[in-house]
Design a protein around this motif. Structure first.
Motif: not given
Length: 400
Positions: A214-219, A254-256
């Motif tokens: 559930p993280s919001y980040r670029s990965s 999960t990103y933008h």
């Protein structure tokens, strides 16, 4: 009388069965659990009159065999609260309004903890016709046996009457033999582009359950399109291990997030648009996008998701995609069911000659067919009403 070339509309309320082991159950009220008021004449016009099947319907008239609120209380929020014998997974509610119809404003169901609003309107009305009010509900599938109906007397400026209330749904055990299947992506079948760093940020990162959520980040463990290609129509096409009768799709952004514009499914011959929007957006929060689909029930194992990078002005990332549905075998018990009409729920008019040519003549198997004769054993509209929109509304027995 019989050779007039006119247009007729037949409205059929045929409730679908989910196979012979899971028929829709229809119940009349078993007991009263509450009411705002009732007309104070022993049991006449009392709330108890709603118990059981209709006594007044299909007639439009005031009757002591229907519930009516107190004459001191013709206000904007009369209500009647009723209990049914068996809890069901809710599919529908039918309110039989037999005098000053059009008044229902809210229908609620008790789910064991809370009263859930199934349907509501801010525009009740008055009509001097009988009405079986069977609205499309905003909430279905909850387990309930208690319903509350609210009504507004003000449009009629007088009293309102409810003859009966019917609860429809499936037995709680119906879902046990046919559970919803949820799958993660098994393989990639296509993509518009991918970030060119070995497998990092590649399409293959969407395979399997989420790595980032559930993280919001670029990965690097999510798919990202090429940095040369941040345009309005990036897409990712994925395959799942098992075909299912589609119920839903979940896109893990999960990103933008906010970028998904279309979700399509391949039905073996064509790509079918399940959902689309012309207004993607950007948010710096994680999102599991599980939209209400315009098409469900098709057999599929391949999904394509389209996204628009422009709202963010940068790249987008998808961590995982989930396909939900029922096993194809769930429909194997659904044999074709042929039924004759069980009851009449409405009509535009009927020929006024006792019961001859009345709407009730449509109940049961044919009486006249295969003859081509005028007969009092068939329905005929009133001779004052030979117009362009006669209609007959019928209900079939809810049984497989």
């Amino acid at each position: 009388m019989w050779n007039l070339a006119k247009s007729y509309v037949l409205v059929l309320y045929l409730h679908a069965c989910k196979g012979q082991s899971c028929p829709e159950i229809a119940q009349w009220v078993d007991s009263i659990t509450g009411f705002s008021s009732e007309y104070p004449t022993t049991e006449s016009w009392g709330a108890v009159q709603v118990i059981g099947p209709p006594d007044v319907f299909p007639s439009y008239r005031s009757s002591e065999f229907a519930w009516c609120p107190s004459s001191d209380n013709y206000d904007d929020d009369e209500h009647l609260q009723v209990m049914f014998a068996k809890p069901v997974l809710l599919t529908g509610v039918d309110v039989y309004e037999t005098y000053h119809a059009g008044f229902t404003t809210r229908i609620l169901a008790f789910d064991g903890q809370n009263w859930v609003t199934l349907w509501s309107t801010s525009t009740p009305y008055y009509t001097a016709e009988v009405r079986v009010h069977s609205p499309t509900l905003n909430v279905t599938g909850i387990l309930t046996r208690e319903i509350r109906v609210h009504g507004d007397c003000r449009p009629s400026g007088s009293w309102i009457e409810i003859d009966a209330i019917q609860l429809r749904g499936y037995a709680p055990s119906c879902g046990q033999s046919c559970p919803e299947i949820a799958q993660w992506v098994d393989s990639i079948t296509g993509f518009s582009s991918e970030y060119p760093t070995t497998e990092s940020w590649g399409a293959v990162q969407v395979i399997g359950p989420p790595d980032v959520f559930p993280s919001y980040r670029s990965s690097e463990f999510a798919w990202c399109p090429s940095s040369d290609n941040y345009d309005d129509d990036e897409h990712l096409q994925v395959m799942f291990a098992k075909p299912v009768l589609l119920t839903g799709v979940d896109v893990y952004e999960t990103y933008h997030a906010g970028f998904t514009t279309r979700i399509l499914a391949f039905d073996g011959q064509n790509w079918v648009t399940l959902w689309s929007t012309s207004t993607p957006y950007y948010t710096a929060e994680v999102r599991v996008h599980s939209p209400t689909l315009n098409v469900t029930g098709i057999l599929t194992r391949e999904i394509r998701v389209h996204g628009d990078c422009r709202p963010s002005g940068s790249w987008i990332e998808i961590d995982a995609i989930q396909l939900r549905g029922y096993a194809p075998s769930c429909g194997q018990n659904c044999t074709e069911l042929a039924q004759w009409v069980d009851s009449i729920s409405g009509f535009s008019s009927e020929y006024e000659y006792a019961r001859g040519w009345a709407a009730v003549q449509v109940i049961g198997p044919p009486d006249v067919y295969p003859s081509n004769d005028g007969s009092e054993l068939a329905w005929c509209p009133s001779d004052d009403s030979y117009d362009g929109d006669e209609h007959l509304q019928v209900v079939f027995i809810n049984n497989c």
